[in-house]
Design a protein around this motif. Structure first.
Motif, PDB file in Angstrom:
ATOM      1  N   TRP A  88      13.958  -5.689  22.103  1.00  0.00           N
ATOM      2  CA  TRP A  88      15.255  -6.287  21.822  1.00  0.00           C
ATOM      3  C   TRP A  88      15.553  -6.242  20.326  1.00  0.00           C
ATOM      4  CZ3 TRP A  88      19.654  -7.254  23.934  1.00  0.00           C
ATOM      5  CH2 TRP A  88      20.551  -8.090  23.290  1.00  0.00           C
ATOM      6  N   ARG A 117      16.977  -3.048  18.741  1.00  0.00           N
ATOM      7  CA  ARG A 117      18.399  -2.733  18.925  1.00  0.00           C
ATOM      8  C   ARG A 117      19.119  -3.191  17.665  1.00  0.00           C
ATOM      9  NH1 ARG A 117      20.305  -3.272  24.917  1.00  0.00           N
ATOM     10  NH2 ARG A 117      22.226  -3.308  23.735  1.00  0.00           N
ATOM     11  N   ASP A 154      18.804   2.846  15.929  1.00  0.00           N
ATOM     12  CA  ASP A 154      18.620   2.716  17.379  1.00  0.00           C
ATOM     13  C   ASP A 154      17.884   3.923  17.944  1.00  0.00           C
ATOM     14  OD1 ASP A 154      19.861   0.259  17.462  1.00  0.00           O
ATOM     15  OD2 ASP A 154      21.798   1.041  18.130  1.00  0.00           O
ATOM     16  N   GLY A 171      14.075   3.610  19.073  1.00  0.00           N
ATOM     17  CA  GLY A 171      13.922   3.837  20.512  1.00  0.00           C
ATOM     18  C   GLY A 171      12.874   4.895  20.811  1.00  0.00           C
TER      19      GLY A 171
END
Length: 78
Positions: free
Chosen positions: A9, A12, A19, A23
């Motif tokens: 979380w 993000r 991102d 990721g």
């Protein structure tokens, strides 16, 4: 230490570049991080987006070896 879901979380961010970078890093390396690297990642995630991006892109120097190791894993191809 934060749970995996909390780390995901916090990855993000407000910048698309971060991102994507974070990721991919999570997919490849989150499960294999040691305790020191995990702590370094949590410190990195506490930074403002611009500061984190500067570190990730090599425009700023990391504070310690564990942070440098995490940032090295974020680089494409790592």
């Amino acid at each position: 230490m934060l749970s995996d879901s909390t780390v995901r979380w916090r990855c993000r961010r407000g910048k698309k570049e971060l991102d994507v970078l974070l990721g991919r890093f999570l997919e490849r390396h989150l499960a294999s991080l040691g305790a020191a690297q995990r702590a370094a990642l949590e410190c990195l995630l506490a930074l403002e987006d611009d500061d984190l991006l500067d570190l990730a892109l090599g425009r700023a120097a990391p504070a310690d070896a564990d942070t440098a190791a995490v940032l090295a894993l974020m680089k494409p191809g790592a």
